[in-house]
Each structure stands twice: as C-alpha cells, then as structure tokens.
Design a protein around this motif. Sequence first.
Motif, PDB file in Angstrom:
ATOM      1  N   ALA A 117      50.158  50.514  36.602  1.00 45.96           N
ATOM      2  CA  ALA A 117      51.061  49.391  36.874  1.00 45.96           C
ATOM      3  C   ALA A 117      52.410  49.230  37.348  1.00 45.96           C
ATOM      4  O   ALA A 117      52.596  48.538  38.327  1.00 45.96           O
ATOM      5  N   ALA A 138      57.445  41.175  38.473  1.00 47.37           N
ATOM      6  CA  ALA A 138      56.075  40.808  38.239  1.00 47.37           C
ATOM      7  C   ALA A 138      55.109  42.100  38.587  1.00 47.37           C
ATOM      8  O   ALA A 138      55.402  42.872  39.562  1.00 47.37           O
ATOM      9  N   ASN A 190      50.560  43.226  38.318  1.00 53.74           N
ATOM     10  CA  ASN A 190      49.131  43.137  38.025  1.00 53.74           C
ATOM     11  C   ASN A 190      48.622  44.369  37.450  1.00 53.74           C
ATOM     12  O   ASN A 190      49.104  45.557  38.133  1.00 53.74           O
ATOM     13  N   GLY A 191      47.804  44.337  36.404  1.00 57.44           N
ATOM     14  CA  GLY A 191      47.156  45.797  35.811  1.00 57.44           C
ATOM     15  C   GLY A 191      45.970  45.394  35.241  1.00 57.44           C
ATOM     16  O   GLY A 191      45.501  44.291  34.961  1.00 57.44           O
ATOM     17  N   GLU A 192      45.134  46.538  34.924  1.00 56.46           N
ATOM     18  CA  GLU A 192      43.981  46.420  34.151  1.00 56.46           C
ATOM     19  C   GLU A 192      44.206  47.236  32.927  1.00 56.46           C
ATOM     20  O   GLU A 192      44.471  48.486  33.231  1.00 56.46           O
ATOM     21  N   LYS A 245      42.459  42.220  32.304  1.00 56.20           N
ATOM     22  CA  LYS A 245      43.241  42.072  33.405  1.00 56.20           C
ATOM     23  C   LYS A 245      44.641  41.612  32.888  1.00 56.20           C
ATOM     24  O   LYS A 245      44.651  40.342  32.037  1.00 56.20           O
ATOM     25  N   LEU A 246      45.919  41.732  33.421  1.00 59.25           N
ATOM     26  CA  LEU A 246      47.056  41.202  33.067  1.00 59.25           C
ATOM     27  C   LEU A 246      47.707  40.948  34.543  1.00 59.25           C
ATOM     28  O   LEU A 246      47.882  41.753  35.256  1.00 59.25           O
ATOM     29  N   ALA A 247      48.096  39.787  34.710  1.00 55.38           N
ATOM     30  CA  ALA A 247      49.126  39.439  35.600  1.00 55.38           C
ATOM     31  C   ALA A 247      50.516  38.724  34.934  1.00 55.38           C
ATOM     32  O   ALA A 247      50.291  37.701  34.600  1.00 55.38           O
ATOM     33  N   GLN A 278      43.051  37.921  31.078  1.00 52.77           N
ATOM     34  CA  GLN A 278      41.601  37.779  31.271  1.00 52.77           C
ATOM     35  C   GLN A 278      40.910  38.891  30.825  1.00 52.77           C
ATOM     36  O   GLN A 278      41.008  40.115  31.337  1.00 52.77           O
ATOM     37  N   GLU A 323      40.084  33.598  29.214  1.00 57.92           N
ATOM     38  CA  GLU A 323      41.270  33.697  29.986  1.00 57.92           C
ATOM     39  C   GLU A 323      42.402  32.902  29.247  1.00 57.92           C
ATOM     40  O   GLU A 323      42.312  31.711  28.674  1.00 57.92           O
TER      41      GLU A 323
END
Length: 458
Positions: free
Chosen positions: A113, A140, A142-144, A149-151, A180, A193
């Motif tokens: 990330a 900012a 995004n990652g899994e 999932k995270l934004a 999510q 979500e």
Amino acid sequence: MKKLGIGIAAAVAVLVAGGAATGYIVGNNIEAGFATAANEWSKPPLLVQVQDYQKGIFSSTAQTLWTVDTGEEKLQFTAQHAISHGPLPIAHLAEIVSTFAISPDAPPEWVVAFKDKAPLVWKSKVGWSKSTQNEVTSPAFNGEFGGDKLAFGGFKSDFEMSSDFSRIKGDASMPSLLLQSTPGEEDEGQASEMLMSGNTMRFDMHQPTGHEFMVGSIEWALASLKITPKSGEDPAELKDLKLVGDTKLAGESVNSSINGSVKSFVQKDHKIDDMVLDMTLNNLDAGWLNQFTKESQKIQGDPQAMQMLLLQGMQQLLARKPELEFKRISWRTAEGTAEMAASLAYQGDASKQINPMMDLKAQLSLDMPKPVLQSLYASKVRETYLLENEGSDIDEKQLASTVQEDVNARLSGLVQAGLLVENGDRMSSKLQWEQGQLQANGKPLDQNGMMGLLSAMP
C-alpha cells in the motif's frame, strides 16, 4: 475485516502518538530531547526507540523505530528526521521534518500500500518557548488486506503543542474512508461496505497543573456515513453529524457536556430528521479522575481489572454526588417530533454502603406521537419474542400481528396505571424516583401502578 481493523487501529495509534516530534527539543540538548520524547510516548501498544542520531553544527539527522503491537498483529515504522537548528538568529529555534516509512518486515499488505509513498510526514517548527507549530499529513492510498479493500482519502492536521505536552490546539481533517469486505458464501455475493466522508475535528485541550487528565473542547463534524451490510440486512445512511464536547475543572470537581445533532438518518423505509442530544456529567471528583486516568493506562484491554479499579474508587467517586443528565433527546419523523429527557444523581452518604433504593434520584420524561412510542416498544418486544422462540419457524406476518397486539396491550396497561397520559395522537409521561418512592405524572404510584409498570416491561 478483523485483520484490516487491527492494521487501521495500529496505524491510527502512530498518527496519534506521532507527536514525539513536538518534544524533540528539550532545553539546549537536542539529542537528549529525542530520548526523552521516545520515553514519553512509549506506552502500550506503542514503543518508540531512537536508533541513530548524528549531530551537526547547523543541522542534525536521526532515525527512530516505532512499533505498534496489538497482541494480534505487529506493525513497525521507521522515521527519518531532518533537523535544522541554525545558523542563529532565526525566527524559531529549530525545524524538524519527520518522514515515516513502513518497515520491510511489516505485513505485506501494508508494504504494498505504501510502496512509493510515506505513510506519514510530520513538519514541526520549535519556537523559542519550546512550543511547536505542527503539520501532519498522510497520503491517500488504496489497498487490499486479507481480501478486504480499503480506500483512504488522506489526512491532514495543523496544531500547536506546548513543550511539556500539556496543551494542544488545532484541527484535523480526513476527506473520505471506504471499507469493503469480501463476501462469503453465505452472503450471496453481497459485500458489506462503509463509506465515511467529510470528517473534520477542532480541538483545544490542556492538562491542568497537577492533574493527569485533559480538559477543554473538541468539535467533531461528519458530512455523511453510508453503511451497506451483508445480505439480509438493510443499508443505512447518516448525514451532517455534529458533536461538541466541553470539559472544565471547577475547584476539585470536573464537569463535562456533550451537544450533538444529526440532520437525517435513513434506513429502508424509516427516516429520522433533526436529531438532537444535550447531555451533561457533573461533579466528578478530580482526585478520583486523576487516579483512574493514571491506572487505567496500565490495564487497557483487561475488563476485570477495569471493573476492580472502578469499585476500589467508588467511595471517592460518589463523594461529590455526581449527576448524569440527558437534558434533551429529540428527533422528528413523519408522525411528528418526539422528545425525551432523563437524569440520574447520587444523593447518599458516600462514607456508607450504597443503597440504590434510597441514595439514587432518577427522572424520566417523554412526549411523542403514539406511533413513535409504539414503534420503540415494538422493536424491543420483537427482539424478546425472537430470543424466546429461537430455532422455531416463525411466520413474519403472524409475528408482526403478535407483536402489535402485545404492544397495544402493554401501552394500554401503562395508561390505566397512570404511568402514561394519552392526549389525542400523542403520549407523555413524567416519572420520578426519590427516597424509595416512585411518582408518575405528579402522583405517588400505588401497588397497582407498580404491578402495571412491571407487567408492561418487555
């Protein structure tokens, strides 16, 4: 989403405790200041270690290691510190830029990330009074994380902190956060979500001389919060949340207030507007709060130890006769405006064993449309019915009919007992418990009234 939550909690701990940068300058010995700050901020679950310090005439560099160990997952961050402290004279004593990086040994999701970016950058200007002006930013990304999932929309905070960490004033903002989860087989492809947006905070807090706790004000605003649960549950959306908290020290007593509002809350066919909360907690003993604040830091995560701490300090806690009051709880629906108020106060002798029947004074009042009260009752009656019939096949229409009949009977019993007053399409009540006596709407409640109250409880 458990693993993701642990990681976020660890990262937040670093954001909160990252203020070690504000204490790096202590007296005229910058290097000693680093060690002092590291010790000051090393409290579970965080450990701060100074790994290297290279002192120059006009500038210095340092490296620290930050370890956040939650017991279930451990995250490590290294921070590179560039320190400018000359030549003199300058407008401030020193300037520090601290750049954090994920340790290569951290969980791979976090390494990916933040592969090309620093998770946290801290800029601090140290004034001649040793107070600091700070700017903290997080980018900012995004990652899994374990399939979830995270934004993250980024974070920024600007604040001033005193050299002894006893006062902090500033603001913070986080534009958005999206979580999510990956749906399981039982979720029919429906992922849960959560989307949070417009998160801002203002704070002005200080630690009174000789005390462990903080007083002052905090203002929090949230533009919106949307939650989409997994299959089988209804989505919900909240808009325009505002909370203002204020804590003051008056002599040896601590008084707090919270004022909150929500513009609207929607879940399926239900919509609530203009929710308001106004509550106070007064007459907390400052000595008790000091001891509780100090000792509770040592026993975080141990409910039994926390309960024992509360019981041990009960006599001191009750000595100033604390009082919790919900001055106003109100909301508006299609049926009209509903309002409630409640309070609980201790009036006994703290040197003697507490007698709840005689030592507590409680009040409750409500005024709301009858359909609203029916709905509140129905949710509790339905919950009780489902628990009592767990494992049985229940027809939804029959359940709704049963619940409605039950609610009507209970409310009718409360009216007959004098506990509720029915006026057209509205219902109201004023209850007071004092000196072992319950009064309903200005009249002492007799034995029949008490039986009516007990029979009406879900």
